[in-house]
Design an enzyme around this catalytic site. Structure first.
Site: not given
Length: 321
Positions: A209, A154, A27, A21, A292, A54
């Protein structure tokens, strides 16, 4: 890496997983996505999360191309996707869980992912305009046709999940096994008391999430919104008020010494906190850089540092009691 069953189901997921996501397409392109997925997999991650909506389907396409490049053995990893929001504007294709949309939607997702099946298919939100029984029967059909192994929900209310479970049991249909809720130090409502029956009695699992509250819990927003961060992205203006909330930023800074005493970064601390919940099957992490990913994976080193006294201290900082 450690693995947990998804509730009472036989399938096991890595305690930390990797999701696409915001980052995939927005990105990260195929090369970066491939590098990050490889780093996660090498750390023991076996669960990769996506959704039809997404980046308007582009995220699924990028993950599919990355998986093709990585050429992993299919049994060694799990992929999930989610349906509800839709990527077309037709009245039967958007914000719905009707049978037509679900049966066609899974075909579109599988084509973009270039997979024969997904391991978990989620209903991305509940749909009050479609009878829950229609949705349960459609998800059962998708599983029976081999296009998904399991299904879940969800951001559904507890009563909606129980209704789906009871319909499935009454009609001998494949029942949902897992909820995908928001869950972090600031947002705990999807594990409120009304969900105890869902997780305790029905054996639901959860793949959570936003463990870092869209980056707020990393501490990087204490001096404003840095360039290149999630809060600076076009189309994510709605996040800026959350990321610059002075009261929450102050609480994050108050948590910093607790994390430092453990030897953890704030990100690692926040991820490890989520894993203290026994109903959490996996915490979905995100990243825009491979560094990351590697930092997030180290959160597993700190899970045993959360003693009852530390948990009480954290609650006093975050909730005030």
């Amino acid at each position: 890496m450690r693995y947990r069953h998804v509730g009472s189901a036989g399938i096991q997921v890595s305690e930390l997983s990797f999701g696409s996501w915001v980052t995939f397409h927005t990105q990260s392109g195929v090369e970066d996505a491939t590098t990050m997925m490889a780093a996660a997999y090498d750390a023991g991650v076996n669960f990769f999360d996506n959704a039809e909506v997404y980046a308007g389907g582009k995220s699924e396409e990028i993950m599919g191309r990355a998986l093709k490049k990585l050429d992993w053995r299919r049994g060694s990893y799990l992929v999930s996707t989610k349906l509800y929001w839709g990527i077309e504007e037709g009245p039967n294709e958007k914000n719905t869980l009707n049978r037509k949309y679900l049966m066609e939607g899974i075909d579109g997702s599988l084509e973009r992912l270039d997979l024969d099946y997904v391991d978990i298919l989620y209903c991305h939100r509940s749909d009050p305009a479609t009878p829950i029984e229609e949705t349960v029967r459609a998800m059962h059909s998708i599983i029976e046709r081999g296009k998904a192994m399991y299904w879940g929900t969800s951001e559904w209310d507890a009563a909606e999940i129980v209704a789906a479970l009871e319909i499935a049991d009454r009609h001998h249909l494949h029942r949902p096994i897992v909820e995908q809720p928001v869950y972090n130090l600031f947002e705990r409502h999807r594990f409120a008391p009304e969900y105890e029956r869902v997780y305790g009695e029905y054996g639901f699992g959860s793949t959570t999430w936003s463990p870092l509250a869209s980056g707020l819990l990393t501490g990087k927003y204490r001096d404003g919104i840095p360039a290149g961060s999630r809060g600076s992205l076009s189309g994510y203006d709605w996040l800026q008020d959350r990321l610059t909330d002075a009261e929450k930023l102050a609480r994050v800074e108050a948590l910093r010494p607790v994390a430092e005493e453990m030897g953890a970064t704030l990100s690692q601390f926040a991820l490890a906190w989520c894993l203290q919940n026994p109903y959490v099957s996996s915490v979905i992490t995100g990243a825009s850089r491979v560094e990351q990913v590697r930092e997030n994976m180290k959160a597993l080193e700190f899970t045993s540092a959360f003693t009852p006294a530390v948990m009480d201290r954290i609650d006093s900082i975050v909730t005030g009691h």
